[in-house]
Design a protein around this motif. Structure first.
Motif, PDB file in Angstrom:
ATOM      1  N   SER A  63       0.841  -1.185   0.000  1.00 28.60           N
ATOM      2  CA  SER A  63       0.000   0.000   0.000  1.00 28.60           C
ATOM      3  C   SER A  63       0.877   1.236   0.000  1.00 28.60           C
ATOM      4  O   SER A  63       2.009   1.207   0.500  1.00 28.60           O
ATOM      5  N   PRO A  64       0.387   2.347  -0.560  1.00 36.66           N
ATOM      6  CA  PRO A  64       1.127   3.608  -0.475  1.00 36.66           C
ATOM      7  C   PRO A  64       1.070   4.160   0.942  1.00 36.66           C
ATOM      8  O   PRO A  64       0.382   3.623   1.805  1.00 36.66           O
ATOM      9  N   HIS A  65       1.820   5.230   1.159  1.00 39.03           N
ATOM     10  CA  HIS A  65       1.845   5.802   2.498  1.00 39.03           C
ATOM     11  C   HIS A  65       0.484   6.384   2.883  1.00 39.03           C
ATOM     12  O   HIS A  65      -0.351   6.712   2.042  1.00 39.03           O
ATOM     13  N   ILE A  66       0.278   6.500   4.191  1.00 37.95           N
ATOM     14  CA  ILE A  66      -0.930   7.100   4.739  1.00 37.95           C
ATOM     15  C   ILE A  66      -0.674   8.587   4.952  1.00 37.95           C
ATOM     16  O   ILE A  66       0.282   8.955   5.644  1.00 37.95           O
ATOM     17  N   PRO A  67      -1.491   9.482   4.383  1.00 40.84           N
ATOM     18  CA  PRO A  67      -1.331  10.908   4.686  1.00 40.84           C
ATOM     19  C   PRO A  67      -1.453  11.128   6.191  1.00 40.84           C
ATOM     20  O   PRO A  67      -2.435  10.711   6.806  1.00 40.84           O
ATOM     21  N   CYS A  68      -0.448  11.738   6.775  1.00 45.71           N
ATOM     22  CA  CYS A  68      -0.418  11.822   8.230  1.00 45.71           C
ATOM     23  C   CYS A  68       0.417  13.020   8.660  1.00 45.71           C
ATOM     24  O   CYS A  68       1.454  13.311   8.060  1.00 45.71           O
ATOM     25  N   ASP A  69      -0.017  13.699   9.685  1.00 46.27           N
ATOM     26  CA  ASP A  69       0.700  14.855  10.192  1.00 46.27           C
ATOM     27  C   ASP A  69       2.059  14.431  10.749  1.00 46.27           C
ATOM     28  O   ASP A  69       2.197  13.373  11.367  1.00 46.27           O
ATOM     29  N   HIS A  70       3.061  15.291  10.526  1.00 43.67           N
ATOM     30  CA  HIS A  70       4.426  14.958  10.954  1.00 43.67           C
ATOM     31  C   HIS A  70       4.564  14.898  12.469  1.00 43.67           C
ATOM     32  O   HIS A  70       5.544  14.366  12.987  1.00 43.67           O
ATOM     33  N   GLU A  71       3.586  15.412  13.201  1.00 41.23           N
ATOM     34  CA  GLU A  71       3.677  15.396  14.662  1.00 41.23           C
ATOM     35  C   GLU A  71       3.740  13.983  15.214  1.00 41.23           C
ATOM     36  O   GLU A  71       4.209  13.772  16.342  1.00 41.23           O
ATOM     37  N   ILE A  72       3.289  12.998  14.448  1.00 45.26           N
ATOM     38  CA  ILE A  72       3.350  11.616  14.935  1.00 45.26           C
ATOM     39  C   ILE A  72       4.796  11.176  15.164  1.00 45.26           C
ATOM     40  O   ILE A  72       5.087  10.355  16.033  1.00 45.26           O
TER      41      ILE A  72
END
Length: 476
Positions: free
Chosen positions: A165-174
């Motif tokens: 699967s491609p990456h999950i759009p996610c905030d860099h704060e994780i």
């Protein structure tokens, strides 16, 4: 002196031999040699020979070729030696023979010859194994093959790969929530990339972040007392959750029915049953932010912001800051990028399998990953096989629950070149350690069989029968 091994199912005895048609035709001939004195002398002479240690994904034993013009050899199995499930399928092999030269032997000693049945199809050579020797007796045998005309072989089973699967759009704060701040520093990332590009592998210790939790109830006369609570420890506590469903990859350990010859045996978590802490961490491993961080660690183009080789050669590379402060880029790229603060939502998984015939399979939609959470205990392993497809890829391993794990237990990941037994690299399980390994199309990997020695660890950790790892693969 016993001169025949144990085959574990009902046998029909007929005069001098025991004959059995299933799972495939075989016979046991007790007292094959004329006298005990000759058998003893033969055993002593064989034990005086210079055995060569053989250790790879399939076996651990000592062996010597007795005659170069005849298919015959002598094998010596000692404590924890094993020959894992295989089918002996080589051109022209028709009838096998084994002469055992062992002391009095019982089933609890291990070392049994286990013959497996199949799903009823006419398979010329059905699977078999020599189980792990768990006593300190020496299992000595002389074995070989009688050859004949080759028979038509069925197509080998190929195990289904994990979906990509491609990456999950996610905030860099994780990243800041989970990862040790040392590894988020741009200078540190540049140093890591330099080392990785030189060696194609790196180990990042204490990878997960440490946070301070102050327990007010621990205040005493000596003053304020606190304790360190690591993200790593939170992860281990979540892994102990009894509600996680673990599914076996490969055949059941004790089953005599083996419809498919498997090249792996371990347990993988059903992601829908894991607690929230593990779900969040699995999202991190699939997140856009981590794809970019891995690009900075390795120099691979796992994110569109990562500079390509052409950019670097032309001096046009842009720094990719994992903090989210990104350098200018064309308007089209700006429009394609998800806005900061997007929730971590998985994209549709791509079920495209591994490349066939060793050809690299490109990802038309961009970089992708595949991975799982695995549990490892005594008896678990993976194997390589001739039909295994390979391609350029970045392996990521994060280990949990490995306190006092000794490499002699097995469970390490070994990298070898195609057609070779010699190890190129060994990655041992280590607490809170992230391993990154870049492999090419000529490199294979396996997890070494976890042997009986690993049970000694229960003396220090009564509730810890093995360890876990997060195993992911990233493709450009």
């Amino acid at each position: 002196m016993a001169r025949c091994g144990t085959v574990r199912y009902g046998t029909v005895w007929h005069e001098a031999a025991a004959l059995e048609p299933a799972p495939f035709r075989h016979a046991v001939i007790p007292g094959f040699l004329a006298g005990a004195a000759f058998a003893e002398a033969l055993r002593d002479e064989l034990l005086g020979l210079a055995f060569r240690g053989r250790h790879n994904d399939l076996l651990s034993l000592r062996q010597i070729e007795l005659e170069p013009t005849i298919d015959i050899s002598c094998a010596k199995y000692e404590y924890t030696d094993v020959l894992l499930c295989h089918d002996d399928e080589l051109e022209g092999r028709r009838i096998a023979f084994i002469l055992y030269l062992v002391p009095p032997w019982e089933g609890r000693d291990g070392g049994t010859l286990d013959l497996y049945s199949t799903d009823g199809s006419d398979v010329p050579l059905a699977p078999l194994q020599v189980s792990e020797v768990v006593s300190h007796k020496c299992r000595l045998s002389v074995s070989g093959w009688f050859h004949g005309p080759a028979e038509l072989r069925p197509a080998r089973h190929t195990e289904a790969p994990l979906p990509r699967s491609p990456h999950i759009p996610c905030d860099h704060e994780i990243l800041y929530e989970w990862i040790n701040p040392v590894y988020l520093d741009m200078d540190s990332q540049a140093q890591i990339q330099e080392e990785f590009e030189e060696r194609s592998e790196i180990l990042l210790k204490d990878f997960l972040k440490v946070s301070l939790v102050v327990r007010l109830d621990l205040i005493c006369q000596k003053g304020l007392q606190g304790r360190q609570k690591e993200k790593y420890q939170l992860l281990c506590e979540a892994l102990e959750n009894k509600g996680i469903q673990w599914s076996s990859r490969g055949p059941a350990n004790k089953s005599k029915e083996m419809p498919l010859l498997s090249f792996r045996l371990y347990e993988a978590a059903e992601e829908g049953t894991v607690p929230d802490t593990l779900k969040t961490f699995l999202r991190l491993l699939r997140s856009e932010a981590l794809f970019l961080l891995l690009s900075n660690f390795t120099g691979l183009k796992l994110h569109f912001l990562a500079p390509s080789d052409e950019d670097e050669d032309a001096g046009e590379g842009r720094a990719a800051d994992t903090a989210g402060h990104r350098s200018p880029k064309p308007e089209q790229e700006e429009a394609e990028e998800p806005s900061d603060g997007s929730p971590c939502e998985p994209d549709q998984a791509d079920s495209t399998g591994e490349a066939q015939d060793g050809e690299t399979q490109s990802s038309p939609g961009g970089p992708v990953c595949a991975g799982e959470l695995r549990r490892w205990t005594h008896g678990h392993y993976t194997l390589v096989h001739d039909t295994q497809a390979t391609e350029f890829a970045l392996d990521l391993l994060l280990f949990c629950g490995c306190e006092d794990w000794d490499p002699e237990y097995g469970g390490f990941t070994s990298y070898i070149a195609k057609g070779e037994d010699e190890e190129l690299l060994t990655v041992n399980p280590e607490d809170n350690c992230l391993a990154l390994v870049y492999r090419d199309k000529e490199t294979l990997k396996f997890v070494k069989y976890i042997n009986h020695r690993s049970l000694a660890r229960l003396n220090k950790h009564p509730n810890r029968t093995g360890f876990w790892d997060f195993s992911f693969v990233y493709y450009e």
